[in-house]
Design a protein around this motif. Structure first.
Motif, PDB file in Angstrom:
ATOM      1  N   LEU A   8       0.867  -1.178   0.000  1.00 39.48           N
ATOM      2  CA  LEU A   8       0.000   0.000   0.000  1.00 39.48           C
ATOM      3  C   LEU A   8       0.903   1.226   0.000  1.00 39.48           C
ATOM      4  N   GLY A   9       0.676   2.147  -0.930  1.00 41.47           N
ATOM      5  CA  GLY A   9       1.506   3.344  -1.044  1.00 41.47           C
ATOM      6  C   GLY A   9       0.701   4.602  -0.784  1.00 41.47           C
ATOM      7  N   ILE A  10       1.321   5.534  -0.066  1.00 45.89           N
ATOM      8  CA  ILE A  10       0.649   6.804   0.265  1.00 45.89           C
ATOM      9  C   ILE A  10       1.445   7.970  -0.299  1.00 45.89           C
ATOM     10  N   GLU A  11       0.744   8.872  -0.979  1.00 43.70           N
ATOM     11  CA  GLU A  11       1.382  10.042  -1.600  1.00 43.70           C
ATOM     12  C   GLU A  11       0.666  11.317  -1.143  1.00 43.70           C
ATOM     13  N   THR A  12       1.435  12.229  -0.527  1.00 44.96           N
ATOM     14  CA  THR A  12       0.829  13.516  -0.118  1.00 44.96           C
ATOM     15  C   THR A  12       1.819  14.667  -0.309  1.00 44.96           C
ATOM     16  N   SER A  13       2.689  14.597  -1.341  1.00 44.49           N
ATOM     17  CA  SER A  13       3.744  15.628  -1.419  1.00 44.49           C
ATOM     18  C   SER A  13       3.233  16.981  -1.892  1.00 44.49           C
ATOM     19  N   CYS A  14       2.083  16.994  -2.566  1.00 45.52           N
ATOM     20  CA  CYS A  14       1.583  18.270  -3.083  1.00 45.52           C
ATOM     21  C   CYS A  14       0.096  18.390  -2.782  1.00 45.52           C
ATOM     22  N   ASP A  15      -0.758  18.437  -3.792  1.00 46.30           N
ATOM     23  CA  ASP A  15      -2.186  18.630  -3.506  1.00 46.30           C
ATOM     24  C   ASP A  15      -3.028  17.390  -3.760  1.00 46.30           C
ATOM     25  N   GLU A  16      -2.391  16.254  -4.103  1.00 46.61           N
ATOM     26  CA  GLU A  16      -3.164  15.031  -4.279  1.00 46.61           C
ATOM     27  C   GLU A  16      -2.943  14.093  -3.103  1.00 46.61           C
ATOM     28  N   GLY A  18      -3.030  10.531  -2.427  1.00 47.88           N
ATOM     29  CA  GLY A  18      -3.118   9.316  -3.236  1.00 47.88           C
ATOM     30  C   GLY A  18      -2.840   8.088  -2.403  1.00 47.88           C
ATOM     31  N   VAL A  19      -3.668   7.065  -2.576  1.00 45.30           N
ATOM     32  CA  VAL A  19      -3.419   5.774  -1.940  1.00 45.30           C
ATOM     33  C   VAL A  19      -3.533   4.714  -3.028  1.00 45.30           C
ATOM     34  N   GLY A  20      -2.422   4.003  -3.249  1.00 44.12           N
ATOM     35  CA  GLY A  20      -2.409   2.965  -4.279  1.00 44.12           C
ATOM     36  C   GLY A  20      -2.104   1.626  -3.656  1.00 44.12           C
ATOM     37  N   ILE A  21      -2.626   0.578  -4.277  1.00 44.90           N
ATOM     38  CA  ILE A  21      -2.335  -0.779  -3.802  1.00 44.90           C
ATOM     39  C   ILE A  21      -1.880  -1.586  -5.008  1.00 44.90           C
ATOM     40  N   VAL A  22      -0.702  -2.199  -4.874  1.00 45.14           N
ATOM     41  CA  VAL A  22      -0.195  -3.017  -5.974  1.00 45.14           C
ATOM     42  C   VAL A  22       0.250  -4.377  -5.443  1.00 45.14           C
ATOM     43  N   ARG A  23       0.202  -5.358  -6.340  1.00 41.37           N
ATOM     44  CA  ARG A  23       0.853  -6.634  -6.028  1.00 41.37           C
ATOM     45  C   ARG A  23       1.924  -6.819  -7.095  1.00 41.37           C
ATOM     46  N   GLY A  24       3.184  -6.657  -6.684  1.00 36.11           N
ATOM     47  CA  GLY A  24       4.278  -6.714  -7.664  1.00 36.11           C
ATOM     48  C   GLY A  24       4.113  -5.615  -8.692  1.00 36.11           C
ATOM     49  N   HIS A  25       3.913  -6.009  -9.960  1.00 35.14           N
ATOM     50  CA  HIS A  25       3.732  -5.016 -11.026  1.00 35.14           C
ATOM     51  C   HIS A  25       2.264  -4.823 -11.372  1.00 35.14           C
ATOM     52  N   ALA A  57      -8.762  13.878   3.937  1.00 35.92           N
ATOM     53  CA  ALA A  57      -8.959  12.846   2.904  1.00 35.92           C
ATOM     54  C   ALA A  57      -8.263  11.530   3.218  1.00 35.92           C
ATOM     55  N   MET A  58      -7.295  11.542   4.124  1.00 40.56           N
ATOM     56  CA  MET A  58      -6.432  10.372   4.299  1.00 40.56           C
ATOM     57  C   MET A  58      -7.183   9.071   4.591  1.00 40.56           C
ATOM     58  N   VAL A  59      -7.950   9.056   5.680  1.00 39.66           N
ATOM     59  CA  VAL A  59      -8.600   7.794   6.071  1.00 39.66           C
ATOM     60  C   VAL A  59      -9.625   7.341   5.018  1.00 39.66           C
ATOM     61  N   PRO A  60     -10.520   8.235   4.551  1.00 37.11           N
ATOM     62  CA  PRO A  60     -11.454   7.783   3.509  1.00 37.11           C
ATOM     63  C   PRO A  60     -10.744   7.274   2.252  1.00 37.11           C
ATOM     64  N   GLY A  94       1.184  12.446   5.270  1.00 39.37           N
ATOM     65  CA  GLY A  94       1.320  11.111   4.688  1.00 39.37           C
ATOM     66  C   GLY A  94       2.272  10.239   5.489  1.00 39.37           C
ATOM     67  N   VAL A  95       3.385  10.820   5.906  1.00 39.78           N
ATOM     68  CA  VAL A  95       4.382  10.054   6.659  1.00 39.78           C
ATOM     69  C   VAL A  95       3.793   9.607   8.009  1.00 39.78           C
TER      70      VAL A  95
END
Ligand code: KG4
Ligand code: ZN
Length: 351
Positions: A8-16, A18-25, A57-60, A94-95
């Protein structure tokens, strides 16, 4: 690949947010909540507003991503988060969320570099990254050319060849859009307006391409002179009482940016004998850039990879993609006292 790591990846460096989930590629979920509408009337991202929006927005957004992927948070093998570069307050949200999640789930935490994540995301669309490759990163805050031998940054795997010496490419798009009365963020609006205009009507300057500049700045970019040239041209038109041909200015400006970006990126790849060019970051969503890169690269036998536009702009999937690569390559996770670093250098891929 059911045994590939679920990240699970979290991105909050600017105005988005983002929460992404990947398995490998494989991309399983890419939930993004943007506060861009709250910034639009200011003509740029307001850091305090962005931080507050991330908090809300984080938890939702985490819940939405898990639901889309059909997983429970406890299923993940690791949590990845952008630890920099970016807006300090925004990164902190995000961190902190990633630390809480990793600690609560007792899973490893990977603090990763936003810029390398813009490169790693392409694996979700086109499979394993060709290494070595030259990566051109063009976003609202950065424009750089990187020689990538290991996207996780091991052994100097992300090596800067050049960067902008003033404005970032996306910043130039945003500033010129403002001059033309187009909304923020300007890149997509210029892209659209340019389709109806002439790219050869106005011969705007190509920064750092004269023979003298190439001696010192062969792989560097400069866009502030171009932005000023556009401003002067528009002012002259307005003074003479003539209407400003928005589509033509947009197309000619866009051509000047894309021409230089593609020229330098292909020169960087050729100079290193590298046959793969990857383009990432928000500006990589630009239709003219994609077209021009493919057209010119084909003549040189260079392959071009550009993620689809939705993966070029900031998102959580890119962070999860890089996190999955960290797990797959056995990189040591980050400490739980991982700081947010607003000026994290591009060479530091794992914080
Ligand atoms: O990567 P990104 O989402 O955020 C940063 O890390 O900066 O990039 C945002 C930038 C903005 O400057 C925006 O105007 C630009 O990417 N952008 C575009 C296009 N879509 C987004 N620029 C040109 N053409 C586009 N289609
Ligand atoms: Zn970005």
């Amino acid at each position: 690949m059911t045994d590939a790591p679920l990240v699970l990846g979290i991105e909050t460096s600017c105005d988005e947010t983002g929460v992404g989930i990947v398995r490998g590629h494989t991309l399983l979920a890419d939930a993004v909540a943007s506060s861009v509408d709250e910034h639009a009337r200011f003509g740029g991202v307001v850091p305090e507003v962005a931080s507050r929006a991330h908090l809300e927005a984080m938890v939702p957004t985490i819940e939405r991503a898990c639901e889309t992927a059909g997983i429970r948070p406890s299923d993940v093998d690791a949590v990845a988060v952008t630890s920099g570069p970016g807006l300090a307050g925004a990164l902190l949200v995000g961190v902190a969320a990633a630390k809480a999640l990793a600690l609560g789930l007792d899973k490893p935490l990977y603090g990763v570099n936003h810029l390398a994540a813009h490169v790693a995301v392409d694996q979700l669309e086109h499979g394993a990254l060709p290494e070595p490759c030259v990566a051109m990163l063009v976003s609202g805050g950065h424009s750089s050319l990187l020689r990538v031998t290991d996207v996780t940054g091991a052994d100097g795997g992300v090596d800067p060849m050049g960067a902008t010496i003033d404005d970032a490419a996306g910043e130039a798009f945003d500033k010129v859009a403002r001059l033309l009365g187009l909304p923020f963020p300007g890149g997509p609006h210029i892209d659209r307006a340019a389709r109806a205009g002439s790219s050869v009507l106005i011969d705007f300057p190509r920064g750092l391409t004269s023979r003298r500049d190439l001696e010192r700045h062969r792989f560097d970019f400069s866009f502030s002179g171009l932005k000023t040239a556009v401003a002067r041209w528009v002012e002259a038109r307005e003074r003479s009482g003539e209407p400003v041909p928005v589509a033509d200015v947009a197309a000619s400006f866009q051509e000047a940016v894309c021409d230089v970006l593609v020229r330098k990126a292909l020169d960087a790849a050729s100079s290193e004998g590298i046959e793969d060019l990857l383009i990432g970051g928000g500006v990589a969503a630009n239709s003219r850039l994609r077209h021009l890169a493919e057209e010119r690269a084909a003549k040189l036998g260079i392959r071009v990879r550009v993620p689809r536009p939705g993966l070029c702009t900031d998102n959580g999937a890119m962070v999860a993609a890089l996190g999955a690569e960290m797990v797959a390559r056995g990189r040591t996770p980050s400490a739980l006292d991982l700081p947010a670093d607003s000026s994290l250098p591009v060479t530091e891929v794992l914080a």
